[in-house]
Design a protein around this motif. Sequence first.
Motif, short mmCIF file in Angstrom:
data_model
loop_
_atom_site.label_atom_id
_atom_site.label_comp_id
_atom_site.label_asym_id
_atom_site.label_seq_id
_atom_site.Cartn_x
_atom_site.Cartn_y
_atom_site.Cartn_z
N PHE A 2 31.75 44.31 41.07
CA PHE A 2 33.21 44.57 40.49
C PHE A 2 33.37 43.66 39.33
CE2 PHE A 2 33.58 42.25 44.26
CZ PHE A 2 34.22 40.92 43.64
N SER A 3 34.26 43.90 38.55
CA SER A 3 34.70 43.21 37.42
C SER A 3 36.33 42.65 37.43
CB SER A 3 34.90 44.11 36.04
OG SER A 3 33.39 44.56 35.86
N LEU A 4 36.49 41.50 37.09
CA LEU A 4 37.90 40.67 37.08
C LEU A 4 38.26 40.57 35.68
CD1 LEU A 4 37.18 37.97 39.71
CD2 LEU A 4 38.35 40.09 39.95
N GLU A 45 45.63 45.31 36.72
CA GLU A 45 46.37 45.10 38.02
C GLU A 45 45.25 45.35 39.23
OE1 GLU A 45 50.27 46.44 40.43
OE2 GLU A 45 49.83 47.21 38.50
N PHE A 46 44.40 46.46 39.12
CA PHE A 46 43.58 46.94 40.34
C PHE A 46 42.03 46.53 39.86
CE2 PHE A 46 47.43 49.17 41.02
CZ PHE A 46 47.45 49.25 42.55
N VAL A 47 41.34 46.34 40.97
CA VAL A 47 39.83 46.14 40.87
C VAL A 47 39.02 47.51 41.28
CG1 VAL A 47 37.84 44.61 41.53
CG2 VAL A 47 40.15 43.61 40.69
N ASP A 48 38.13 48.04 40.63
CA ASP A 48 37.31 49.01 41.12
C ASP A 48 36.07 48.41 41.63
OD1 ASP A 48 39.30 50.85 40.34
OD2 ASP A 48 38.21 51.04 38.23
N ILE A 49 35.73 48.75 42.96
CA ILE A 49 34.70 47.97 43.57
C ILE A 49 33.54 49.18 43.68
CG2 ILE A 49 33.78 47.23 45.81
CD1 ILE A 49 36.41 45.98 46.18
N PHE A 50 32.21 49.09 43.11
CA PHE A 50 31.16 49.98 42.91
C PHE A 50 30.20 49.53 44.04
CE2 PHE A 50 33.42 50.30 39.04
CZ PHE A 50 33.64 51.70 38.86
N TYR A 51 29.45 50.41 44.33
CA TYR A 51 28.18 50.27 45.16
C TYR A 51 27.06 50.36 44.01
CZ TYR A 51 23.82 51.36 47.47
OH TYR A 51 22.47 51.22 48.22
N ARG A 58 39.42 50.92 45.49
CA ARG A 58 40.26 50.22 44.44
C ARG A 58 41.33 49.40 45.23
NH1 ARG A 58 42.23 54.29 40.04
NH2 ARG A 58 40.24 53.85 39.39
N LEU A 59 41.29 47.97 44.95
CA LEU A 59 42.01 47.16 45.51
C LEU A 59 42.98 46.32 44.52
CD1 LEU A 59 39.89 45.61 48.36
CD2 LEU A 59 41.53 47.29 48.72
N LYS A 72 45.00 40.85 42.95
CA LYS A 72 45.55 39.92 43.38
C LYS A 72 44.72 39.50 44.78
CE LYS A 72 49.77 37.64 45.40
NZ LYS A 72 51.17 37.70 45.51
N ILE A 73 44.33 40.42 45.76
CA ILE A 73 43.66 40.44 47.11
C ILE A 73 42.42 39.91 46.74
CG2 ILE A 73 42.79 41.69 48.94
CD1 ILE A 73 45.66 43.53 48.82
N VAL A 74 41.59 40.43 45.96
CA VAL A 74 40.45 39.91 45.42
C VAL A 74 40.14 38.69 45.29
CG1 VAL A 74 38.32 40.64 44.20
CG2 VAL A 74 39.63 42.67 44.88
N LYS A 75 41.01 38.22 44.26
CA LYS A 75 40.92 36.81 43.73
C LYS A 75 41.44 36.07 44.83
CE LYS A 75 41.73 37.41 38.68
NZ LYS A 75 42.42 36.99 37.73
N GLN A 76 42.19 36.44 45.71
CA GLN A 76 42.53 35.40 46.80
C GLN A 76 41.45 35.38 47.85
OE1 GLN A 76 45.41 33.93 46.83
NE2 GLN A 76 45.13 32.64 48.65
N PHE A 77 40.54 36.52 48.14
CA PHE A 77 39.34 36.43 49.07
C PHE A 77 38.59 35.53 48.53
CE2 PHE A 77 35.35 38.05 50.14
CZ PHE A 77 35.36 37.88 51.58
N LEU A 78 38.12 35.75 47.11
CA LEU A 78 37.10 34.88 46.43
C LEU A 78 37.38 33.18 46.47
CD1 LEU A 78 36.25 36.84 43.33
CD2 LEU A 78 35.01 36.91 45.59
N LYS A 79 38.68 33.01 46.55
CA LYS A 79 38.92 31.73 46.23
C LYS A 79 38.99 30.96 47.92
CE LYS A 79 43.06 28.59 45.11
NZ LYS A 79 44.20 28.48 44.75
#
Length: 275
Positions: free
Chosen positions: A196-198, A202-208, A217-218, A221-228
């Motif tokens: 996925f790309s940051l 507002e939303f992040v598309d997650i690919f296989y 598609r999340l 904010k949720i994705v960055k918080q998880f990575l941190k």
Amino acid sequence: MQKTFVNREHIARSISQQTKLPITQTTKVLEAIEEEIVELLKAKGKVTLNGFASFYIVERKSRMIRQIRTKKPQLLLPRKVIKLRGVPNFKKFLASRNANRKSPALSTKKPPVKIKKTENIIKKPASPLELPPLKIFPPIEKEKIQKKIRERLYHLAQKLSREETKPKPVTQPPEKQVFIALIKQIKKDGIENLRFSLNEKEFVDIFYSRPQKLIARLPQKIVKQFLKEHLDIDQFSLPQERFALLSKNDKIYLQAHLIPTIEGASVYLKLSNPK
């Protein structure tokens, strides 16, 4: 009505016609009367001709006047002036002359206007101020109140001590729960590589990654918080690589690769089982 001015000559001629005396004599009589009145005024200050009028001297005080032609102020000195006051018979004569000159419309008397008597307004006395009844409180017993306070504090301390001994359930933030639930579901489906790309979206598309397929598609904010929180990735402008255990029960390890791009950062996430 035109005004007519009468002088001594007119009066002398009128008396001459009434008395059949020559005008020279009537003129001398008038002059003698004038001189006598002036002498008496000088001596006594007042002359009364019964049935006709009274002559008297009045002293006027000094005052400021303004000249008619030059419009300049001028002080008028005190002086004596002769005045004439009519006797009652003379006043009645003048009143009758004035009454005859009035128009009939003005001389008619109007009926008196009846004025209604207004009733006297009697102000009622103000009602006395009504005060609320006094509340009589019972006397306070200081010892009983202190005893109740001590009992409440004791029960509160016991309650807090019991709550501290209980094990607190470990709850993860909602950001972690969403992303972890997604990874666990993907792992069960046999997918092990995510990409996925940051960026500023507002939303992040997650690919296989192989083959490229949109899985979810999340919110970014949720994705960055998880990575941190889970992989300790908070700077996305530097290339980074992280390795972390996601769950001991599910035996899932995460291996993250972050590569900065012009728009933001590209993240490659590999899921594996511990050996």
